[in-house]
Write a protein that holds these residues in place. Structure first.
Motif: not given
Length: 239
Positions: A79-83, A91-94, A122-123
């Motif tokens: 979570v701490n990496i993605v947020r 968007l580009a990475a995904m 985030a949620t």
């Protein structure tokens, strides 16, 4: 004669402006519909997944319902990496995964998929943070009465934190609306794309501010509804 030319020029500008809005108006309504579609799908799907992940994060904390330090540490790191990743970069990475899941990297649904993923993480953190302050005594009382862990989550934990959770989801709505504004970069449409393509790029501040005002109104309406529900719940809990 010059006065007539000026008048004609002004008349032409007015006619051009009116002509633009006869074209822009249906595009504006379409953009509003696209934004609402992206936001509500993201909030429903990502909000549900995030609620589950947030409960797991809370529950696996030391001393909680299903304490598991290893699971909590892994989820906490993910979570701490993605947020913190800016959504435009996310968007580009995904994009490769989006193509595999959705079948394309362009369009509204191609924007919704990474929005749902980001919204989930985030949620989860918002849910965890709003569950932590719940009185542990209430949970222990339910435990002593023989309630299962799932029952405690469903009938004690979530209801006790419901008012702050509603406010958290209202805050999340603003974040998701902000994400939807970036969907134009991959052809997702929406108010953000409308403001950039027909306002900023064509040097028409009226179009840009129209989109901005609509977004502000959407936020105020959602925040007002959330505040009213949260206030009613808090009164009911105190009485």
């Amino acid at each position: 004669m010059s006065g007539i030319a000026i008048a004609a020029g002004r008349s032409g500008m007015v006619l051009a402006g009116q002509g633009d809005w006869t074209v822009l108006k249906p595009m504006l309504f379409q953009s509003i519909a696209q934004t609402l579609e992206m936001v509500f799908i993201t909030l429903i799907v990502g909000g549900a997944f995030g609620l589950v992940l947030g409960v797991i994060l809370y529950g696996t904390r030391p001393g909680n319902l299903f304490e598991n330090a290893a699971v909590y540490r892994v989820l906490d790191i993910v979570v701490n990496i993605v947020r913190p990743i800016p959504f435009i970069i996310f968007l580009a990475a995904m994009q490769p995964l989006t193509i595999k899941v959705v079948g394309t990297s362009i369009g509204t649904m191609a924007a919704v998929f990474p929005m749902v993923v980001m919204c989930t993480f985030a949620t989860s953190r918002l849910v965890e943070q709003n569950l932590v302050p719940v009185d542990s005594g209430v949970i222990e009382a339910a435990r002593s009465m023989g309630a299962s862990k799932i029952t405690i989550i469903r009938t004690v934990l979530i209801p006790e934190a419901l008012a702050p959770l509603i406010l958290a989801y209202a805050f999340l709505f603003i974040a998701v609306l902000d994400m939807s504004a970036m969907a134009g970069y991959i052809g997702g449409g929406g108010l953000g794309n409308f403001a950039i393509a027909y306002g900023y790029q064509k040097f028409d501040p009226t179009v840009t501010w129209t989109a901005v005002v609509i977004m502000i109104v959407l936020v105020q309406v959602v925040q007002g509804i959330a505040n009213a529900f949260a206030k009613r719940l808090l009164k009911r809990q105190r009485s």
